[in-house]
Design a protein around this motif. Structure first.
Motif, short mmCIF file in Angstrom:
data_model
loop_
_atom_site.label_atom_id
_atom_site.label_comp_id
_atom_site.label_asym_id
_atom_site.label_seq_id
_atom_site.Cartn_x
_atom_site.Cartn_y
_atom_site.Cartn_z
N ARG A 91 40.11 -18.51 -0.89
CA ARG A 91 41.46 -18.77 -1.38
C ARG A 91 42.48 -18.58 -0.25
NH1 ARG A 91 40.37 -21.91 -5.06
NH2 ARG A 91 39.22 -21.09 -6.80
N ASN A 92 43.54 -19.38 -0.31
CA ASN A 92 44.65 -19.19 0.62
C ASN A 92 45.34 -17.87 0.32
OD1 ASN A 92 44.22 -21.77 1.75
ND2 ASN A 92 45.38 -22.71 0.11
N GLN A 93 45.80 -17.19 1.34
CA GLN A 93 46.46 -15.89 1.18
C GLN A 93 47.97 -16.07 1.30
OE1 GLN A 93 44.58 -12.96 0.44
NE2 GLN A 93 43.18 -14.65 0.10
N VAL A 94 48.67 -15.83 0.21
CA VAL A 94 50.13 -16.00 0.18
C VAL A 94 50.72 -14.77 -0.46
CG1 VAL A 94 52.03 -17.41 -0.68
CG2 VAL A 94 49.89 -18.51 -0.02
N SER A 95 51.78 -14.20 0.14
CA SER A 95 52.45 -13.05 -0.45
C SER A 95 53.92 -13.38 -0.70
CB SER A 95 52.32 -11.81 0.44
OG SER A 95 52.96 -12.02 1.67
N LEU A 96 54.53 -12.61 -1.57
CA LEU A 96 55.89 -12.86 -2.04
C LEU A 96 56.66 -11.55 -2.03
CD1 LEU A 96 57.80 -14.93 -3.46
CD2 LEU A 96 56.71 -14.27 -5.60
N LYS A 97 57.92 -11.61 -1.58
CA LYS A 97 58.75 -10.40 -1.50
C LYS A 97 60.18 -10.75 -1.87
CE LYS A 97 57.75 -7.76 1.90
NZ LYS A 97 57.57 -7.22 3.26
N LEU A 98 60.85 -9.86 -2.61
CA LEU A 98 62.25 -10.01 -3.00
C LEU A 98 63.06 -8.85 -2.43
CD1 LEU A 98 64.52 -11.36 -4.74
CD2 LEU A 98 63.81 -9.82 -6.59
N LYS A 99 64.12 -9.18 -1.66
CA LYS A 99 64.99 -8.15 -1.09
C LYS A 99 66.41 -8.36 -1.58
CE LYS A 99 63.50 -9.18 3.15
NZ LYS A 99 63.41 -9.16 4.62
N ASN A 100 67.12 -7.25 -1.81
CA ASN A 100 68.50 -7.32 -2.28
C ASN A 100 69.44 -7.63 -1.11
OD1 ASN A 100 68.98 -4.90 -0.91
ND2 ASN A 100 69.18 -3.67 -2.77
N PRO A 101 70.76 -7.81 -1.37
CA PRO A 101 71.69 -8.13 -0.29
C PRO A 101 71.75 -7.07 0.82
CG PRO A 101 72.67 -8.68 -2.40
CD PRO A 101 71.39 -7.93 -2.69
N GLN A 102 71.32 -5.84 0.54
CA GLN A 102 71.30 -4.79 1.56
C GLN A 102 69.96 -4.74 2.30
OE1 GLN A 102 72.38 -4.12 -1.75
NE2 GLN A 102 74.43 -4.63 -1.01
N ASN A 103 69.09 -5.75 2.05
CA ASN A 103 67.80 -5.90 2.71
C ASN A 103 66.77 -4.86 2.26
OD1 ASN A 103 66.36 -7.67 4.35
ND2 ASN A 103 66.46 -6.28 6.10
N VAL A 104 66.94 -4.30 1.08
CA VAL A 104 65.99 -3.36 0.50
C VAL A 104 65.00 -4.14 -0.37
CG1 VAL A 104 65.71 -1.40 -1.08
CG2 VAL A 104 67.64 -1.47 0.50
N VAL A 105 63.70 -3.89 -0.18
CA VAL A 105 62.68 -4.57 -0.97
C VAL A 105 62.75 -4.10 -2.42
CG1 VAL A 105 60.20 -4.93 -1.29
CG2 VAL A 105 61.17 -4.88 1.01
N LEU A 106 62.94 -5.05 -3.35
CA LEU A 106 63.02 -4.73 -4.78
C LEU A 106 61.67 -4.91 -5.46
CD1 LEU A 106 66.37 -6.53 -5.67
CD2 LEU A 106 66.01 -4.09 -5.20
N ALA A 107 60.89 -5.90 -5.02
CA ALA A 107 59.59 -6.17 -5.62
C ALA A 107 58.77 -7.00 -4.64
CB ALA A 107 59.76 -6.93 -6.93
#
Length: 158
Positions: A88-104
């Motif tokens: 399988r292809n390896q793909v990751s996902l990340k969400l950061k807030n406007p202050q560049n803090v990782v939320l999820a």
């Protein structure tokens, strides 16, 4: 790409379904669960990337224009693969807030989609601002030179 009814992009429609699913378990065998059409603000994107590349997409939210208020953000990236693939292809996902803090973030191998959900803590709405969605492509199946990714992100009430 078309958002219209006459000629929709199939991969984008699938990412919409995964994003808007209310079920606790979203699987490729049992479906996406109940669909919530109560989204407030959304962003859509498709991109083709090679191995070890990434892309960042800004999702600007405006709580002032969101008259009902949003406490939740769902983000999905989906990519098609052949059913006969053994790697399988390896793909990751990340969400950061406007202050560049990782939320999820999500980095689960052996799937063809990633979904993350962020719920604003307390009794407050998601603050306005530019949220960063980062998609990283790691290794690809040996016969692939690139992977086509479909991204959907939406806010909605919790």
């Amino acid at each position: 790409m078309s958002y219209g009814v006459a000629n929709p992009e199939p991969g984008l429609i699938y990412s919409w379904i995964l994003t808007l699913a209310n079920g606790l378990q979203v699987t490729n065998t049992t479906g996406a669960g109940l669909i919530s059409l109560g989204w407030r603000q959304c962003t859509f994107m498709w991109q083709t990337l090679s191995a070890n590349q990434y892309i960042e997409n800004n999702f600007v939210t405006d709580s002032a224009s969101d008259s009902y208020g949003s406490k939740r953000m769902d983000v999905v990236v989906w990519w098609p693969e052949a059913s006969a693939q053994t790697v399988r292809n390896q793909v990751s996902l990340k969400l950061k807030n406007p202050q560049n803090v990782v939320l999820a973030q999500a980095n689960t191998p052996q799937q063809v989609w990633q979904k993350i959900t962020y719920v604003q803590p307390g009794n407050t709405l998601i603050p306005s601002g530019s949220y960063t969605i980062r998609i990283d492509v790691g290794t690809l199946q040996p016969t692939a030179s690139n992977v086509r990714l479909f991204l959907t992100a939406c806010t909605r009430p919790e």
